[in-house]
Design a protein around this motif. Structure first.
Motif, PDB file in Angstrom:
ATOM      1  N   UNK A 129       0.697  -1.289   0.035  1.00  0.00           N
ATOM      2  CA  UNK A 129      -0.169  -0.056  -0.128  1.00  0.00           C
ATOM      3  C   UNK A 129       0.719   1.328  -0.114  1.00  0.00           C
ATOM      4  N   UNK A 130       2.159   1.202  -0.709  1.00  0.00           N
ATOM      5  CA  UNK A 130       2.879   2.486  -0.382  1.00  0.00           C
ATOM      6  C   UNK A 130       2.408   3.563  -1.327  1.00  0.00           C
ATOM      7  N   UNK A 131       1.667   3.097  -2.440  1.00  0.00           N
ATOM      8  CA  UNK A 131       1.271   4.025  -3.310  1.00  0.00           C
ATOM      9  C   UNK A 131       0.334   4.926  -2.957  1.00  0.00           C
ATOM     10  N   UNK A 132      -0.605   4.617  -1.875  1.00  0.00           N
ATOM     11  CA  UNK A 132      -1.350   5.714  -1.214  1.00  0.00           C
ATOM     12  C   UNK A 132      -0.837   6.379  -0.101  1.00  0.00           C
ATOM     13  N   UNK A 133       0.543   6.175   0.082  1.00  0.00           N
ATOM     14  CA  UNK A 133       1.563   7.065   1.142  1.00  0.00           C
ATOM     15  C   UNK A 133       2.121   7.942   0.315  1.00  0.00           C
ATOM     16  N   UNK A 134       1.705   8.202  -0.846  1.00  0.00           N
ATOM     17  CA  UNK A 134       2.575   9.383  -1.769  1.00  0.00           C
ATOM     18  C   UNK A 134       2.153  10.834  -1.089  1.00  0.00           C
ATOM     19  N   UNK A 135       3.234  11.366  -0.763  1.00  0.00           N
ATOM     20  CA  UNK A 135       3.210  12.890  -0.045  1.00  0.00           C
ATOM     21  C   UNK A 135       3.313  13.923  -0.969  1.00  0.00           C
ATOM     22  N   UNK A 136       3.516  15.222  -0.433  1.00  0.00           N
ATOM     23  CA  UNK A 136       4.135  16.342  -1.424  1.00  0.00           C
ATOM     24  C   UNK A 136       5.146  17.267  -0.313  1.00  0.00           C
ATOM     25  N   UNK A 137       6.072  17.643  -1.271  1.00  0.00           N
ATOM     26  CA  UNK A 137       6.992  18.679  -0.473  1.00  0.00           C
ATOM     27  C   UNK A 137       6.592  19.922  -0.433  1.00  0.00           C
ATOM     28  N   UNK A 138       7.262  20.547   0.828  1.00  0.00           N
ATOM     29  CA  UNK A 138       6.790  21.978   0.841  1.00  0.00           C
ATOM     30  C   UNK A 138       7.508  23.008   0.037  1.00  0.00           C
ATOM     31  N   UNK A 139       8.632  22.663  -0.361  1.00  0.00           N
ATOM     32  CA  UNK A 139       9.621  23.609  -1.359  1.00  0.00           C
ATOM     33  C   UNK A 139       8.888  23.797  -2.441  1.00  0.00           C
ATOM     34  N   UNK A 140       8.748  25.136  -2.782  1.00  0.00           N
ATOM     35  CA  UNK A 140       8.090  25.699  -4.096  1.00  0.00           C
ATOM     36  C   UNK A 140       6.669  25.823  -3.861  1.00  0.00           C
ATOM     37  N   UNK A 163      11.703  26.891   1.557  1.00  0.00           N
ATOM     38  CA  UNK A 163      11.650  27.136   0.221  1.00  0.00           C
ATOM     39  C   UNK A 163      10.214  27.578  -0.270  1.00  0.00           C
ATOM     40  N   UNK A 164       9.580  28.096   0.692  1.00  0.00           N
ATOM     41  CA  UNK A 164       7.997  28.326   0.583  1.00  0.00           C
ATOM     42  C   UNK A 164       7.822  29.995   0.183  1.00  0.00           C
ATOM     43  N   UNK A 165       6.754  30.224  -0.754  1.00  0.00           N
ATOM     44  CA  UNK A 165       6.403  31.644  -0.752  1.00  0.00           C
ATOM     45  C   UNK A 165       5.467  31.863   0.413  1.00  0.00           C
ATOM     46  N   UNK A 166       5.407  33.019   1.070  1.00  0.00           N
ATOM     47  CA  UNK A 166       4.701  33.233   2.028  1.00  0.00           C
ATOM     48  C   UNK A 166       3.634  34.418   1.930  1.00  0.00           C
ATOM     49  N   UNK A 167       2.249  34.138   2.065  1.00  0.00           N
ATOM     50  CA  UNK A 167       1.293  35.190   2.074  1.00  0.00           C
ATOM     51  C   UNK A 167       1.047  35.501   3.611  1.00  0.00           C
ATOM     52  N   UNK A 168       0.445  36.615   3.819  1.00  0.00           N
ATOM     53  CA  UNK A 168       0.158  37.107   5.249  1.00  0.00           C
ATOM     54  C   UNK A 168      -1.206  37.658   4.984  1.00  0.00           C
ATOM     55  N   UNK A 169      -2.031  37.347   6.120  1.00  0.00           N
ATOM     56  CA  UNK A 169      -3.417  38.257   6.347  1.00  0.00           C
ATOM     57  C   UNK A 169      -3.340  38.559   7.634  1.00  0.00           C
ATOM     58  N   UNK A 170      -3.275  40.124   7.928  1.00  0.00           N
ATOM     59  CA  UNK A 170      -3.660  40.541   9.353  1.00  0.00           C
ATOM     60  C   UNK A 170      -4.119  41.892   9.186  1.00  0.00           C
ATOM     61  N   UNK A 171      -5.204  42.207   9.884  1.00  0.00           N
ATOM     62  CA  UNK A 171      -6.032  43.547   9.929  1.00  0.00           C
ATOM     63  C   UNK A 171      -5.134  44.575  10.452  1.00  0.00           C
ATOM     64  N   UNK A 172      -4.272  44.364  11.224  1.00  0.00           N
ATOM     65  CA  UNK A 172      -3.346  45.222  11.988  1.00  0.00           C
ATOM     66  C   UNK A 172      -1.876  45.467  11.542  1.00  0.00           C
ATOM     67  N   UNK A 173      -1.504  44.374  10.674  1.00  0.00           N
ATOM     68  CA  UNK A 173      -0.014  44.437  10.271  1.00  0.00           C
ATOM     69  C   UNK A 173       0.111  45.517   9.021  1.00  0.00           C
TER      70      UNK A 173
END
Length: 328
Positions: A129-140, A163-173
């Motif tokens: 059952x390894x085929x249904x344990x395929x994950x995803x990378x955070x990079x990119x 290696x991630x792009x970052x979005x931020x949502x904050x009403x006071x920032x």
């Protein structure tokens, strides 16, 4: 000698300091006491996972301070404390790094299907059952952070390390401070539709309750993963259970539950998440801030506030004014 109630375990070094200076009553362990049995004589409370309601505060005529071992105050009736001349304090920043790191412990657990993989190995299944344990990378990928305070900024720094792009949502920032942290300030609706991973770090207020509901979940990517280490109630958990069951999003990892407002020590009996039947769901029992380092800092900080108030001084990090005109 002052009498102090400690609701839950704190760092042993800090507890030893308190016991050397005061009579200590513990709300946990083999010598656990019921707070209301001793409330008439308590001068200070160091509080973690226990609800301090108006009735409990009213039953504490000697109480001068409720020192939160952490930053949240949703389990304290602030208005009642103020009316009774009781300071409520927090330890800002004490667990920021611990919580931020736990975000990625949860995110990676979900992204790499760690709980499922571990349970299969424990059951003696190594190769099937390894085929249904395929994950995803955070990079990119894109991390969306709702709430850009101390913890949110730390999450942003770690995300960029992956290696991630970052979005931020904050009403006071401000756009300037968000940009300086390497992120892009966007409205909530943009963050929800663009982010691959969403981490919530907002206070629970009437305006933020269920800020992520069925409509928001439906607009997320089908591959999106949402993490909540902030406060239960920010996400509509019934809507989340439905979204996970229907495959509208890839997964979720929560360290907090809305039912903690009912029973902080046993919320699972009140949650819409049956223990293991929701696909893609990872739960931890409100342990994001529980590291050796954070425990020492939060314990030291809360004890410092208690010492100040019992000595007749104002605390360093109050969330209310116990010396308001009504109580002066």
């Amino acid at each position: 000698m002052s009498e102090i109630y400690v609701s839950d375990p704190i760092h042993p070094d800090v507890l030893a300091d308190i016991q050397a200076a005061a009579t200590v009553h513990l709300g946990y362990g083999p010598h656990k006491v019921d707070y209301l049995d001793i409330s008439a004589n308590i001068d200070a409370v160091i509080l973690r996972a226990e609800n301090f309601t108006r009735d409990i505060i009213a039953a504490s005529p000697q109480l001068k301070i409720i020192a939160r071992h952490g930053v949240g105050t949703n389990n304290v009736d602030i208005d009642a404390a103020t009316e009774h001349g009781v300071w409520v304090t927090t330890t800002p920043g004490a667990n920021s790094n611990a919580v931020a790191e736990h975000v990625f412990a949860l995110l990676l657990s979900g992204a790499r299907r760690v709980p499922t993989a571990v349970s299969r190995v424990h059951a003696g299944n190594w190769s099937e059952g390894k085929a249904d344990l395929i994950g995803f990378e955070l990079s990119g990928r894109t991390m969306g952070i709702i709430g850009f305070g101390a913890i949110g900024r730390r999450v942003a720094a770690i995300a960029q390390g992956f290696g991630m792009t970052v979005l931020a949502c904050d009403p006071v920032a401000t756009e300037k401070e968000v940009t300086a942290a390497g992120a892009r300030l966007v409205p909530l609706d943009v963050l929800i539709t663009e982010a691959d991973a969403i981490s919530i770090h907002a206070p629970l207020l009437p305006s933020t309750r269920h800020m992520i509901g069925a409509q928001e979940l439906a607009r997320m990517k089908k591959t999106a993963f949402i993490v909540n280490t902030s406060r239960g109630g920010l996400v509509d958990e019934s809507a989340l259970a439905a979204a996970l069951t229907e495959g509208l999003i890839a997964g979720a990892a929560f360290d907090v539950l809305e039912a903690e407002s009912i029973d902080m020590k046993d919320p699972l009996t009140h949650t819409p998440f049956p223990h293991t039947t929701i696909p893609g769901l990872v739960l931890t029992p409100h342990i994001a801030g529980q590291t050796e380092e954070a425990f020492l800092e939060a314990g030291t900080g809360s004890w410092a506030e208690v010492k100040l108030v019992l000595a007749g001084h104002a605390p360093t990090h109050p969330v209310n004014n116990a010396l308001s005109p009504a109580n002066a």
